[in-house]
Design an enzyme around this catalytic site. Structure first.
Site, PDB file in Angstrom:
ATOM      1  N   HIS A 223      -7.076 -21.355  -0.795  1.00  0.00           N
ATOM      2  CA  HIS A 223      -7.191 -22.813  -0.852  1.00  0.00           C
ATOM      3  C   HIS A 223      -8.091 -23.291   0.282  1.00  0.00           C
ATOM      4  O   HIS A 223      -7.882 -22.944   1.446  1.00  0.00           O
ATOM      5  CB  HIS A 223      -5.804 -23.451  -0.769  1.00  0.00           C
ATOM      6  CG  HIS A 223      -4.886 -23.007  -1.859  1.00  0.00           C
ATOM      7  ND1 HIS A 223      -4.924 -23.524  -3.130  1.00  0.00           N
ATOM      8  CD2 HIS A 223      -3.912 -22.060  -1.884  1.00  0.00           C
ATOM      9  CE1 HIS A 223      -4.008 -22.944  -3.888  1.00  0.00           C
ATOM     10  NE2 HIS A 223      -3.387 -22.038  -3.152  1.00  0.00           N
ATOM     11  N   HIS A 510      -0.773 -14.588  -7.983  1.00  0.00           N
ATOM     12  CA  HIS A 510       0.586 -14.163  -7.600  1.00  0.00           C
ATOM     13  C   HIS A 510       1.142 -13.162  -8.615  1.00  0.00           C
ATOM     14  O   HIS A 510       0.988 -11.971  -8.449  1.00  0.00           O
ATOM     15  CB  HIS A 510       1.524 -15.359  -7.425  1.00  0.00           C
ATOM     16  CG  HIS A 510       1.163 -16.228  -6.264  1.00  0.00           C
ATOM     17  ND1 HIS A 510       1.204 -15.783  -4.967  1.00  0.00           N
ATOM     18  CD2 HIS A 510       0.739 -17.519  -6.204  1.00  0.00           C
ATOM     19  CE1 HIS A 510       0.830 -16.739  -4.150  1.00  0.00           C
ATOM     20  NE2 HIS A 510       0.529 -17.815  -4.874  1.00  0.00           N
ATOM     21  N   PRO A 567      -4.918 -18.894   4.717  1.00  0.00           N
ATOM     22  CA  PRO A 567      -5.062 -18.293   6.053  1.00  0.00           C
ATOM     23  C   PRO A 567      -4.524 -19.179   7.174  1.00  0.00           C
ATOM     24  O   PRO A 567      -4.027 -18.668   8.183  1.00  0.00           O
ATOM     25  CB  PRO A 567      -6.580 -18.102   6.185  1.00  0.00           C
ATOM     26  CG  PRO A 567      -7.065 -17.982   4.779  1.00  0.00           C
ATOM     27  CD  PRO A 567      -6.192 -18.889   3.974  1.00  0.00           C
TER      28      PRO A 567
END
EC number: 3.5.4.6
Length: 790
Positions: A223, A510, A567
């Site tokens: 993102h 995922h 991150p």
């Protein structure tokens, strides 16, 4: 047969297999030579590294498969094939965009210049019908409802298909069959690495100037607003406070505030700021608390700091986020071999969001050859319902109407037209663990959905898919790039999320809940749907690291890659993707070949252009088993093993289907396209493939397909010899294993074959002769196991 690769004995015994072609493809047979001398082993090892030769390594081949088990699982195989065929009808199959572009690292377009051939407006018209946009050639066709493109399935049929898939995933025999196959796949991989890891490493060492650090790897799920680490963000905030303290950055409480005034109002001193006070990193309090995790996007717990530094639509027009984005791009380009696909948000509150976002990209020259964009659509209709969207159709209009408009006439949104050149897909995001109403085909159409309740995941996904389907057809007709659907799926919540994604999506993010349903997991394996997994993210939110199914998925052959997700919340270093790889390698004891294979998977899953992938992976990357070790640093042995294992699974499905009485009426087009021609070279399959292409008819004569016996000569009856009772697993150094062509009633035909051979060899045939023949055959098999391996 044991293969003593190490020990006191200087001799190593193995089997080398050569595939000879005599009399055409229908008369292929194998010959085996048993080497027992050290000098020949050395020459074999040298030949292993030669790129122009078929790969030789120790293979695990199962023989004497029970026909009763194959017949027992025939019904399951038919249902699995039905699900795969439905996916083939649902999912949009794009043409390779600008495939004729020269192979190179740069994309076949200029990022901020439009192509004149695709920049002209057309007479096309479009309108929304029951939640889906349809395109028409002109206004006359629109009035008569003559749409150019259509969606393969309605909402009602979609929910029926989802229900059937969920019933299949809970069907006892299906769970048993798929669980056994997945366990066998994992065991095969473990055996393969045990036997061939040294050979794989040897091949990798022969690749010049290539190692894990300089193979391409793509962060396929990250993102953008959290693409930097917390230390990077802290340094950037401190620098801005020192360089531009008097810059007006926000309008709050009926007045404009400078950056220094904002921090003063929050009682924050620049000298006291630290990573701890920034408080953006996930901790133990976020586990199974997605609501608390979302608060971590607010630096120092303040939403106004998020608006100033991490938003594109603010008073300073996203200036600070653009600057820090360029610094992140610089880090990517300095690493050279790391790339990323960042998610930018379109909320569906208003149509102008697209133009605002595109202006932010174009005006700030945000482009890198290492970066592509995806648009994430949060499932927040219920939040915006009271302010800007009265029905779900308003939400869909805000998301898709500008896209159809700019496709029809690029001059209507010139910056959006340029921005879309760099956009490769659509994502659908939010907390999957929220309770939602169960799906049903009786749901209202979007124009009638005015309820305060949020539509379920499957409802969102269908209308994103349906509108993307017609949009992609429209853009493809005009020579523009298309957008794939790659949603978050299987992070939490119900397994039907992954069932919907199986039908509609090109890839998912995922997917950890696949561990709960072996049927869906096996289907994802057979279709090789890309799964971008984020172990560190899952460790902080839903699943601890030691329970993550990634190593099992990878061993079984699912198309998995490693990504970072956020991150800012989960990582500490300047290279978060390398941090993910290093932790996974240490914890799960992955080899160099393993992590290079994962990196290659990430490139295959990504939306980078065909010519860019060809430059990174080699020109044969899209072909089955295609690999260029000089670019990927993956052993050809590993790629060959993966390809052959998938072929064997598809071949097993085909063998099971053959036992069904209605086999001639089944659509096996998917299997025929995936299986190599050596398996389907018989006249029956040639006829069936031709008829499938001509008129869609499925006809197959009930006769056996020619095969090859063990003695290296074509068999008169055309059936394989199964004269190795009790043999279960054979370890062979062979060229690629090609399963024999299918035949009906193998046992009976084989007995007839033995009787025919006995009659030809001895005119005075009697029962004693038959007994001696069988005894001799058994003795021969004990003397030379190479004759019983096929």
């Amino acid at each position: 047969m044991s293969t003593p690769l190490r020990g006191s004995s200087p001799q190593v015994s193995f089997y080398e297999s050569e595939l000879d072609q005599e009399g055409g493809s229908d008369a292929s047979h194998f010959t085996y030579r048993n080497y027992m001398e050290d000098d020949k082993i050395n020459s074999f090892t040298f030949n292993m590294a030669r790129k122009d030769q078929t790969q030789l390594f120790q293979r695990i081949i199962l023989t004497n498969e029970s026909e009763s088990e194959i017949e027992e699982y025939a019904e399951v195989a038919e249902q699995l094939l039905d699900a795969i065929n439905l996916r083939e009808k649902y999912v949009f199959h794009p043409k390779i965009w600008k495939a004729d572009a020269p192979v190179g690292e740069k994309p076949p377009y200029s990022p901020f210049e439009s192509d004149e051939s695709t920049n002209c407006a057309t007479e096309h018209m479009f309108k929304e019908v029951n939640g889906v946009y349809f395109v028409y050639s002109n206004e006359t066709d629109m009035k008569s409802n003559k749409a150019l493109f259509s969606v393969p399935h309605t909402l009602a049929s979609y929910y029926k298909d989802i229900n059937n898939l969920m019933m299949l995933s809970s069907y006892g025999p299906a769970k048993t069959f798929t669980f056994k196959r997945l366990q066998l796949l994992e065991s095969k991989f473990n055996m393969h690495t045990l036997l061939n890891d040294s050979l794989e490493l040897f091949q990798q060492k022969t690749a010049p100037h290539r190692d894990f650090y300089n193979v391409r790897k793509v962060d396929t799920h990250v993102h953008h607003s959290s693409s930097m680490n917390q230390k990077h963000l802290l340094k950037f905030i401190k620098r801005k406070l020192k360089e531009n303290p008097n810059e007006i950055v926000i309008f709050r409480d009926d007045k404009y505030l400078t950056l220094a005034e904002v921090f003063k109002s929050l009682n924050l001193d620049v000298d006291e700021l630290s990573v701890d006070t920034l408080d953006v990193h996930a901790d133990n309090n976020t586990f199974h608390r997605f609501d608390k995790f979302n608060l971590k996007y607010n630096p120092c717990g303040q939403s106004r700091l998020r608006e100033i530094f991490l938003k594109t639509d603010n008073l300073i027009k996203g200036k600070y986020l653009a600057e820090i984005s360029k610094e992140v791009f610089t880090d990517l380009e300095s690493s050279k071999y790391q790339c990323a696909e960042y998610r930018l948000s379109i909320y569906g509150r208003k149509m102008s969001e697209w133009d605002t976002l595109a202006s932010w990209i174009v005006d700030n020259d945000l482009f890198s050859t290492k970066v592509r964009w995806l648009i994430q659509v949060p499932r927040l209709y219920d939040v915006y319902r009271e302010t800007s969207t009265t029905t779900f159709q308003d939400f869909l209009n805000n998301v898709f109407h500008p896209l159809f408009e700019v496709t029809k006439d690029p001059s209507s949104h010139p910056k959006l037209h340029l921005f879309l050149q760099q956009v490769v897909g659509i994502d659908c995001v939010d907390d999957e663990s929220k309770f939602e109403k169960k799906f049903t085909e009786k749901f209202p159409v979007p124009g009638e959905w005015s309820s305060e309740h949020n539509p379920p995941y499957t409802y969102y996904l269908y209308y994103l898919y349906a509108n993307l389907y017609t949009l992609n057809q429209f853009r493809e007709e005009k020579g523009l790039n298309i957008l794939t659907l790659r949603p978050h799926s299987g992070e939490a919540g119900e397994v039907d999320h992954m069932g919907a994604a199986f039908y509609l999506a090109h890839g998912i993010n995922h997917g950890i809940n696949l561990r709960k349903t072996p049927v869906l997991q096996y289907l994802y394996y057979l279709t090789q749907i890309g799964i971008a997994m984020s172990p560190l993210s899952n460790n902080s939110l839903f699943l601890t690291y030691n329970r993550n199914p990634f190593p099992a998925f990878f061993a079984r052959g699912l198309n998995v890659s490693i990504s970072t997700d956020d991150p800012l919340q989960f990582h500490y270093t300047k290279e978060p993707l390398m941090e993910e790889y290093s932790i996974a390698t240490q914890v799960w004891r992955l080899s160099v070949c393993d992590i290079c294979e994962i990196a290659r998977n990430s490139v295959l899953q990504s939306g980078f252009e065909h010519n860019v992938k060809s430059h990174w992976l080699g020109p044969d990357y899209a072909n089955s088993g295609g690999n260029d070790i000089k670019k990927t640093n993956i052993s050809d042995i590993r790629v060959c093993f993966r390809n052959e294992t998938l072929i064997e699974e598809l071949h097993l499905i085909l063998k099971s289907l053959q036992t069904l009485p209605n086999f001639k009426n089944l659509n096996i087009n998917f299997l025929l396209d995936k299986l190599p021609s050596e398996i389907t070279t018989g006249n029956d399959y040639k006829l069936k493939k031709a008829q499938l292409k001509l008129n869609g008819a499925n006809k197959l004569r009930n006769s056996s397909v020619g095969s090859t016996p063990n003695n290296g000569t074509p068999s008169s009856s055309g059936t394989p010899s199964l004269s190795s009772p009790g043999a279960i697993v054979h370890l062979m150094k062979t060229k690629p294993y090609i399963p024999p062509p299918l035949s009906l009633n193998i046992k009976q035909e084989n007995n007839n074959n033995n009787n025919n051979n006995n009659n030809n060899n001895n005119n005075n045939n009697n029962n004693n002769t038959n007994t001696n023949t069988n005894s001799n055959s058994t003795t021969t098999n004990q003397d030379d196991n190479s004759k019983s391996d096929k």
